[in-house]
Design a protein around this motif. Structure first.
Motif, PDB file in Angstrom:
ATOM      1  N   GLU A 429       0.858  -1.180   0.000  1.00 38.63           N
ATOM      2  CA  GLU A 429       0.000   0.000   0.000  1.00 38.63           C
ATOM      3  C   GLU A 429       0.894   1.230   0.000  1.00 38.63           C
ATOM      4  OE1 GLU A 429      -3.701   1.055   2.709  1.00 38.63           O
ATOM      5  OE2 GLU A 429      -1.828   1.635   3.694  1.00 38.63           O
ATOM      6  N   PRO A 443      -4.206  11.784  -2.307  1.00 38.40           N
ATOM      7  CA  PRO A 443      -5.267  10.939  -2.842  1.00 38.40           C
ATOM      8  C   PRO A 443      -5.507   9.759  -1.914  1.00 38.40           C
ATOM      9  CG  PRO A 443      -3.207  10.417  -3.922  1.00 38.40           C
ATOM     10  CD  PRO A 443      -2.922  11.557  -2.973  1.00 38.40           C
ATOM     11  N   ALA A 445      -5.278   5.920  -0.668  1.00 33.60           N
ATOM     12  CA  ALA A 445      -4.141   5.003  -0.710  1.00 33.60           C
ATOM     13  C   ALA A 445      -4.178   4.186  -1.996  1.00 33.60           C
ATOM     14  CB  ALA A 445      -4.158   4.094   0.509  1.00 33.60           C
ATOM     15  N   THR A 446      -2.998   3.944  -2.546  1.00 37.89           N
ATOM     16  CA  THR A 446      -2.862   3.164  -3.772  1.00 37.89           C
ATOM     17  C   THR A 446      -2.282   1.796  -3.424  1.00 37.89           C
ATOM     18  OG1 THR A 446      -2.433   5.167  -5.059  1.00 37.89           O
ATOM     19  CG2 THR A 446      -1.789   3.076  -6.046  1.00 37.89           C
ATOM     20  N   THR A 447      -2.879   0.741  -3.937  1.00 38.79           N
ATOM     21  CA  THR A 447      -2.342  -0.598  -3.708  1.00 38.79           C
ATOM     22  C   THR A 447      -1.709  -1.113  -4.993  1.00 38.79           C
ATOM     23  OG1 THR A 447      -4.479  -1.613  -4.220  1.00 38.79           O
ATOM     24  CG2 THR A 447      -4.000  -1.155  -1.909  1.00 38.79           C
ATOM     25  N   GLY A 448      -0.698  -1.933  -4.830  1.00 44.24           N
ATOM     26  CA  GLY A 448      -0.001  -2.504  -5.971  1.00 44.24           C
ATOM     27  C   GLY A 448       0.758  -3.738  -5.547  1.00 44.24           C
ATOM     28  N   ILE A 457       4.437   2.539  -9.780  1.00 41.94           N
ATOM     29  CA  ILE A 457       3.199   3.097  -9.233  1.00 41.94           C
ATOM     30  C   ILE A 457       3.204   4.609  -9.444  1.00 41.94           C
ATOM     31  CG2 ILE A 457       1.892   3.485  -7.108  1.00 41.94           C
ATOM     32  CD1 ILE A 457       2.783   0.753  -6.159  1.00 41.94           C
ATOM     33  N   GLU A 458       2.249   5.086 -10.188  1.00 40.01           N
ATOM     34  CA  GLU A 458       2.161   6.511 -10.501  1.00 40.01           C
ATOM     35  C   GLU A 458       0.986   7.113  -9.735  1.00 40.01           C
ATOM     36  OE1 GLU A 458       4.633   7.585 -12.419  1.00 40.01           O
ATOM     37  OE2 GLU A 458       5.268   5.487 -12.657  1.00 40.01           O
ATOM     38  N   VAL A 459       1.236   8.197  -9.020  1.00 40.33           N
ATOM     39  CA  VAL A 459       0.229   8.809  -8.147  1.00 40.33           C
ATOM     40  C   VAL A 459       0.049  10.272  -8.546  1.00 40.33           C
ATOM     41  CG1 VAL A 459      -0.409   9.381  -5.780  1.00 40.33           C
ATOM     42  CG2 VAL A 459       0.850   7.268  -6.256  1.00 40.33           C
TER      43      VAL A 459
END
Length: 517
Positions: A429, A443, A445-448, A457-459
Motif C-alpha cells: 500500500e 489521494p 491510498a494506492t495498492t499494488g 506506481i504513478e500517483v
C-alpha cells in the motif's frame, strides 16, 4: 471540570490552485459536509477523542465548542478484604479504566501500597459512566479480580476497590501419546492458562497466567470468581507441549472447577502425531553460498488435529512462534494438522517476508528438516505528479507491506517526482503526503504489487480544500496535537494537521471527496 476545546473552522476553506491562490469552481454556497475528527494529543495529560461534525467548505465557519479531555481523574486504593471484618490490606496489581462499548481504555500499575491514579477518556454521551477493572498481581494468593461499573464521569470521589477472596480450583492437563494406550500428563508450566471474563470470547480479557503450577505432573491451580465465563488454555512456548488453543466455556466448564472444592479435574486434549519441527531459513543465494537469516520470526498458524476421546478426529486452532538462531535454524513442537508458515525477517535486512503454504497447507512433518528460502527485497518505483502532470518534488511516500511483515518504509520524491525504495515482495500500500508548503491534498491510498516486471506506481495529487482550526485549553492553545479529518462512512483519513505553538492547525482534504458528498 474545565476541558479542552476544539474549533473546527472552514474560514478561508477553498479550492486552492498549485500557485497558492483560490481557483477552480467553488463548492455550492449551501453545501455542508460531515467529517469525522480525531484529536490525538502528544501529551498524556490530555485524552484522545473522536467525534463527527459538519463543516461548510465555502464561506463562513463551522465552529465546534466541545470538551475533549480527561473527564475525571480517578484515584484510590486497591486492597484485599481482611479476615473477620478487619480493614482491607493494600495489594499490588493493575487497574484499567474504560468506557462501556468502546475500546478506549487507560491502565496503570499499582504498587504494594495499593495507591493508584489515572485519567478517564472523555465520554461520547452525557449519560455514560466509566468501568474500572482491577486485577491483583500475578501469584497473589486468594485475591481475585473485580469490576466496578457506572463510575461518574465528573466529580468522582476517591475509588477504593476491595478485592474479595474467590475459590481455589485445581485441574490437570493431559494428552495422548501416539501409538500408546491411554494418556500422559503434560507439564502445566509450559502452558498459559487464563480465565476469560466480562464479555464475549472475541473480547476476552486475560486475568494473568497461573504461577501456581507443577511442571512435572501437569497440575495447575487458579483463583476463580463468578465473573469467570471460560478458560483459555494455550501453549505459547515454541518448545513447550504442542497443545492447540482450547477455550472451555459455559456448561462444559466443570462445576467442581468453578466451585473450587479442591477436586482435580482432567482436561484431556489428545494429539495426533505431534513432531519436533526443525529447519533452516536462508536467503536466495544459490547453494552452497546461501546465507542463514538469523533472528527471523517463524509463525505457524492453522488447525491442529486431535482425538476427541471417542475415536473421532476433531480440530482446534493452533498458533506457535519462534525465532531463528544465529545459524538461521528454528525449533518448535507442532501437532499434526494443516498450517501456513510466515517468516518475517528483521526490518533492516535485505530479504523479504514470505508466506508458505497459502495455496497448499503444510503438515507438521513437512516442517522438519526443511529449508525455507526468502527472496531478496525488490526496489518499488513510482512517481508523484500534480493535476497538470508536473512532477512534485519533496512529497513523502509511505510504503506498507500488506504481507506477513506489515513493515513500512518512507522515502521522498526527487526533483523529477520519482521515488524508489526497497520493500517486501508482494502486495503493498502506498500513501503519498504532499510537501508542507504545497496546496495539494493526498489521494486515496494506492495498492499494488512489488515484483519483477511490475509497472511502477504513478500517483496524481489533487487540489485541496483546507480545513483549519484551533485546539485550546482554557484561553491557550495546545501544541503538537494531531488533528485527523476522516470519512465518517469508511474511516479513511482524508487529511491531517499538527497544531503549532498557539494551537492552530490546517488539514487539507481532496476536492473530489468534498464534491462527491
Amino acid at each position: 471540570m474545565r476541558g479542552l476545546r476544539l474549533a473546527v473552522l472552514a474560514a478561508a476553506a477553498c479550492v486552492v490552485s498549485g500557485a497558492g491562490e483560490c481557483g477552480g469552481t467553488d463548492p455550492p454556497d449551501d453545501q455542508v459536509v460531515t467529517v469525522r475528527v480525531h484529536v490525538v494529543p502528544s501529551d498524556d495529560a490530555y485524552a484522545a477523542h473522536t467525534f463527527d461534525t459538519e463543516i461548510a467548505p465555502k464561506g463562513g465557519e463551522a465552529a465546534l465548542d466541545r470538551a475533549l479531555v480527561l473527564g475525571t481523574r480517578f484515584s484510590g486504593t486497591l486492597g484485599a478484604s481482611g479476615p473477620d471484618g478487619a480493614d482491607p490490606v493494600p495489594v499490588a496489581g493493575t487497574v484499567f479504566l474504560s468506557l462501556p462499548g468502546t475500546v478506549s481504555s487507560r491502565g496503570t500499575t499499582v504498587g504494594s501500597d495499593g495507591a493508584f491514579a489515572l485519567d478517564g477518556i472523555y465520554p461520547t454521551g452525557p449519560d455514560e459512566g466509566y468501568t474500572l477493572r482491577a486485577h491483583p498481581a500475578a501469584g497473589t494468593d486468594e485475591v481475585y479480580s473485580q469490576q466496578v461499573e457506572g463510575l461518574a464521569v465528573q466529580g468522582a470521589e476517591p475509588v477504593d476497590v476491595v478485592l474479595t477472596a474467590g475459590a481455589r480450583a485445581t485441574a490437570r492437563v493431559l494428552r495422548l501419546v501416539e501409538g500408546e494406550a491411554g494418556i500422559e500428563e503434560t507439564g502445566a508450566g509450559g502452558l498459559r492458562i487464563e480465565p476469560v471474563a466480562w464479555g464475549p470470547l472475541d473480547e476476552w480479557e486475560p486475568l494473568g497466567p497461573s504461577d501456581d503450577t507443577d511442571s512435572l505432573t501437569g497440575l495447575f491451580t487458579l483463583g476463580l470468581t463468578d465473573a469467570v465465563e471460560a478458560l483459555r488454555i494455550s501453549s505459547p512456548s515454541a518448545t513447550g507441549p504442542a497443545l492447540p488453543t482450547v477455550v472451555v466455556t459455559g456448561a462444559s466448564l466443570p462445576g467442581d472447577l468453578l466451585a473450587g472444592d479442591g477436586t482435580s479435574t482432567l482436561f484431556t486434549y489428545p494429539l495426533i502425531g505431534a513432531v519436533t519441527a526443525s529447519g533452516l531459513v536462508t536467503d536466495s543465494t544459490p547453494e552452497p553460498n546461501a546465507a542463514p537469516v538469523d533472528d527471523a520470526e517463524v509463525r505457524v498458524e492453522g488447525t491442529a488435529w486431535f482425538d476427541d476421546g471417542t475415536g473421532q478426529i476433531a480440530s482446534a486452532p493452533f498458533t506457535r512462534r519462534t525465532r531463528t538462531d544465529s545459524g538461521g535454524r528454528y525449533l518448535m513442537e507442532v501437532p499434526d494438522g494443516e498450517y501456513v508458515v510466515s517468516i518475517v525477517p528483521g526490518y533492516g535486512t535485505d530479504v523479504s517476508a514470505t508466506t508458505f503454504g497459502g495455496d497448499v497447507p503444510l503438515t507438521a512433518a513437512s516442517l522438519t528438516n526443511r529449508q525455507f528460502v526468502l527472496p531478496a527485497r525488490l526496489p518499488l518505483r513510482g512517481g508523484v505528479y500534480d493535476p497538470d502532470g508536473l512532477p512534485v518534488e519533496g512529497a513523502r511516500v509511505r510504503i506498507r507491506s500488506l504481507g506477513p511483515s506489515g513493515h513500512t518504509w518512507s522515502t521522498t520524491t526527487g526533483a523529477d517526482g520519482r521515488f524508489q525504495q526497497l520493500a517486501d515482495v508482494g502486495p503493498v500500500e502506498v500513501v503519498v503526503r504532499p510537501p508542507t508548503a504545497s496546496s495539494l491534498a493526498s489521494p486515496a491510498a494506492t495498492t499494488g504489487t512489488n515484483q519483477d516486471g511490475q509497472p511502477s506506481i504513478e500517483v496524481t495529487l489533487e487540489e485541496a480544500v483546507r480545513i483549519g482550526g484551533r485546539v485550546t485549553y482554557f484561553s491557550g492553545g495546545i501544541a503538537n496535537v494531531r488533528v485527523l479529518i476522516a470519512d465518517p462512512d469508511t474511516g479513511e483519513v482524508l487529511g491531517e494537521g499538527l497544531t503549532d505553538s498557539s494551537g492552530y492547525y490546517e488539514a487539507r482534504v481532496r476536492e473530489s471527496w468534498v464534491r462527491a458528498r
